[in-house]
Design a protein around this motif. Structure first.
Motif, PDB file in Angstrom:
ATOM      1  N   UNK A  49       0.776  -1.223   0.000  1.00  0.00           N
ATOM      2  CA  UNK A  49       0.000   0.000   0.000  1.00  0.00           C
ATOM      3  C   UNK A  49       0.814   1.282   0.000  1.00  0.00           C
ATOM      4  N   UNK A  50       0.108   2.396   0.081  1.00  0.00           N
ATOM      5  CA  UNK A  50       0.701   3.732   0.094  1.00  0.00           C
ATOM      6  C   UNK A  50       0.495   4.361   1.461  1.00  0.00           C
ATOM      7  N   UNK A  51       1.541   5.041   1.947  1.00  0.00           N
ATOM      8  CA  UNK A  51       1.505   5.583   3.299  1.00  0.00           C
ATOM      9  C   UNK A  51       2.239   6.924   3.333  1.00  0.00           C
ATOM     10  N   UNK A  52       1.874   7.732   4.350  1.00  0.00           N
ATOM     11  CA  UNK A  52       2.466   9.072   4.465  1.00  0.00           C
ATOM     12  C   UNK A  52       2.564   9.451   5.936  1.00  0.00           C
ATOM     13  N   UNK A  53       3.679  10.080   6.310  1.00  0.00           N
ATOM     14  CA  UNK A  53       3.842  10.628   7.646  1.00  0.00           C
ATOM     15  C   UNK A  53       4.772  11.830   7.573  1.00  0.00           C
ATOM     16  N   UNK A  54       4.835  12.591   8.645  1.00  0.00           N
ATOM     17  CA  UNK A  54       5.647  13.813   8.668  1.00  0.00           C
ATOM     18  C   UNK A  54       6.535  13.832   9.909  1.00  0.00           C
ATOM     19  N   UNK A  55       7.675  14.465   9.768  1.00  0.00           N
ATOM     20  CA  UNK A  55       8.651  14.553  10.857  1.00  0.00           C
ATOM     21  C   UNK A  55       9.088  16.014  10.978  1.00  0.00           C
ATOM     22  N   UNK A  56       9.078  16.519  12.201  1.00  0.00           N
ATOM     23  CA  UNK A  56       9.499  17.901  12.462  1.00  0.00           C
ATOM     24  C   UNK A  56      10.669  17.878  13.439  1.00  0.00           C
ATOM     25  N   UNK A 113       1.639  11.146  12.663  1.00  0.00           N
ATOM     26  CA  UNK A 113       1.084  10.028  11.897  1.00  0.00           C
ATOM     27  C   UNK A 113      -0.436  10.134  11.901  1.00  0.00           C
ATOM     28  N   UNK A 114      -1.084   9.114  11.356  1.00  0.00           N
ATOM     29  CA  UNK A 114      -2.524   9.203  11.192  1.00  0.00           C
ATOM     30  C   UNK A 114      -2.904  10.189  10.109  1.00  0.00           C
ATOM     31  N   UNK A 115      -2.005  10.387   9.137  1.00  0.00           N
ATOM     32  CA  UNK A 115      -2.219  11.367   8.072  1.00  0.00           C
ATOM     33  C   UNK A 115      -2.592  10.664   6.771  1.00  0.00           C
ATOM     34  N   UNK A 116      -3.571  11.203   6.096  1.00  0.00           N
ATOM     35  CA  UNK A 116      -3.842  10.750   4.735  1.00  0.00           C
ATOM     36  C   UNK A 116      -2.728  11.233   3.811  1.00  0.00           C
ATOM     37  N   UNK A 117      -2.618  10.588   2.680  1.00  0.00           N
ATOM     38  CA  UNK A 117      -1.704  11.099   1.663  1.00  0.00           C
ATOM     39  C   UNK A 117      -2.275  12.420   1.167  1.00  0.00           C
ATOM     40  N   UNK A 118      -1.558  13.542   1.306  1.00  0.00           N
ATOM     41  CA  UNK A 118      -2.097  14.835   0.869  1.00  0.00           C
ATOM     42  C   UNK A 118      -2.480  14.806  -0.599  1.00  0.00           C
TER      43      UNK A 118
END
Length: 529
Positions: A362-369, A478-483
């Motif tokens: 599948x496809x997944x997305x997350x962000x890191x700051x 996390x818990x983010x949809x692919x924008x």
């Protein structure tokens, strides 16, 4: 025990229970009776307030209309009075001229007569009687300022108590889930102009289909919505679905809830796996921070065993700056993969922590700051069999981008000890996109969704998110949809390779442009696990 006595005790217990139920019911009736009186008084007060408001509006309208009539009367009177004054003056002038003309008829001297006739002609030409309009500037009709309340009277005569509003209908086809926002749209089955506002309720759930009466989540409430659409923003999709229901309210009461609907909000959720963390990292669920004191409590014998095999490494561990920060000298580390079944804890200069959830499809997305003062960090993907001394990007089973803000600034993509400089500014927050099935790992500026770099990879086993941090910290979202911007970009780029996809498994023979881990400092042995 005597059967009759036992039966009697059961009867007594039943009567006692019934007696308690009746007492509770009587208390409920008394309370309800009191509330009826209280609510009745309140309703009468509200009704009087509504009628007083109506009377007040009528009085205001009456006063306003009466003022309009008075102003119109003053205007007309003023215009007619001006006309009357002008006409009176013109009449006096005309009578004087007429008298002068009659007298001129009796003049016998021809010269005097000619002179008088000319004067009369000139005065007639300039006479106001011939320049005044003979039409009144205003009429005496005032009926156009009247009002007709016949229709309003019929409406008032048909005035009834407000009914309970009907349940709205959620238009499932118009509901939208995108970019971690949910837009819910509904309509009323019958047009109702008396609706004052709507109340939207929602909750997260892992159950597909109709909402359960007893769910693990409570309903969240959004009140005082004035339109038939509402958008929930900034959500974290840590459950697979969300339930929604809505009710309409007028000034009297709230109506029934709509039939609830369930929308899918599936997203990739994971946290940092503390069991896979270097001892110098302080790990919480979604944050990791460098902790130079983290390894001091470990027994020295254990540390000696874990670091056995590199005398040069121990020599360089003693190089420390005066401030206590590890020195920048490069160390030689003996890498040995952790045996299967052992705990995946990193050591040496591998200041690494993995995610607690594997990606298998599948496809997944997350962000890191990162923290603003973070000296060095990496983020990407790795296979779980990463050795304890392995560093991200220096093996053929890890892919990452690395930021170095210590001594020499650098921003690079790394795989299999081969690096590529990224000649773009380092963003404040980085988005990571993984398409496991297509073998693609992309990094984005999380704010404007600018593509930073793409790896093309043929994954041969599940991967996990991987992170490295030194002298600073990272925060995980996390818990983010692919924008939608990323998804649109991927649709146009899939199959093209992209100019940024310069480091892949097939590029292992390419010379290393920047070995950015050479910039990592040595660490004192007291800080090692």
């Amino acid at each position: 025990m005597d059967p009759q006595k036992d039966a009697l005790q059961r009867i007594i217990a039943t009567l006692a229970n019934k007696n308690e139920e009746l007492q509770n019911f009587i208390e409920t009736l008394n309370h309800t009776l009191g509330q009826v009186q209280v609510n009745s008084t309140q309703v009468v007060s509200d009704l009087e307030e509504e009628f007083d408001t109506l009377y007040s509006i009528l009085d205001e309208m009456k006063e306003s209309m009466t003022n309009n009539i008075k102003q119109e009367t003053v205007r007309k009177s003023h215009e007619l009075q001006n006309q009357l004054t002008q006409s009176t003056n013109a009449l006096e002038s005309a009578e004087e001229l007429l008298e002068f003309a009659n007298n001129a008829l009796h003049i016998t001297d021809e010269g005097e007569f000619t002179k008088a006739a000319k004067q009369i002609k000139d005065r007639v030409t300039m006479a106001p009687a011939f320049r005044l309009t003979m039409k009144p500037k205003a009429t005496d009709n005032m009926t156009y300022l009247m009002v007709d309340f016949s229709q309003e009277r019929q409406l008032l005569q048909g005035l009834k108590f407000l009914p309970v509003p009907r349940a709205p209908e959620i238009v499932l086809g118009d509901c939208l889930v995108i970019d971690n926002e949910v837009t819910v749209t509904w309509r009323m089955p019958v047009e109702d102009s008396k609706i004052d506002h709507y109340i939207l309720e929602y909750r997260k759930t892992n159950h597909e289909g109709l909402p359960r009466v007893k769910d693990e989540q409570c309903w969240e409430v959004v009140d005082n919505i004035k339109t038939t659409e509402y958008t929930l923003q900034g959500l974290r999709f840590d459950n697979k679905f969300m339930n929604f229901r809505v009710r309409a309210c007028n000034k009297a009461a709230a109506g029934d809830y709509s039939d609830p609907v369930t929308l899918e909000t599936r997203a990739f959720n994971f946290g940092f796996d503390s069991t896979s963390s270097h001892l110098n990292l302080k790990v919480e669920d979604r944050s990791v921070e460098w902790d130079p004191q983290g390894g001091k409590g470990v027994d020295s014998k254990v540390k000696g065993k874990e670091n056995k095999g590199s005398s040069a490494h121990f020599t360089n561990l003693k190089n420390m700056s005066r401030s206590g920060t590890p020195s920048p000298k490069r160390t030689s580390v003996t890498r040995s993969p952790a045996p299967r079944g052992a705990r995946d804890r990193f050591t040496g200069e591998s200041y690494t922590v993995l995610g607690d959830t594997s990606i298998e499809s599948g496809q997944h997305y997350w962000e890191v700051k990162p923290q603003k003062d973070c000296k060095s960090y990496s983020l990407g993907l790795a296979y779980r069999n990463l050795g304890k001394f392995d560093q991200l990007g220096k093996t053929n089973t890890t892919w990452c981008i690395h930021v170095n803000n210590w001594l020499q600034n650098s921003f690079a993509a790394k795989h299999n000890n081969k690096a590529k400089n990224l000649d773009i500014p380092v963003p404040d927050s980085i988005g990571v996109y993984c398409d496991f099935d297509r073998g693609q790992l992309s990094f984005y500026n999380a704010e404007n969704k600018q593509l930073l770099h793409t790896f093309k990879v043929k994954f041969t086993q599940p991967v996990v998110p991987a992170f490295m941090v030194w002298c600073g910290g990272l925060t995980l979202s996390t818990g983010l949809q692919i924008p939608s911007a990323v998804r649109s970009f991927q649709k146009t780029e899939n199959g093209l390779g992209g100019s940024n996809s310069s480091i892949s498994q097939q590029d292992a023979s390419v010379a290393c442009d920047i070995c950015f881990y050479d910039k990592l400092p040595s660490v004192d042995s007291s800080l090692m696990p």
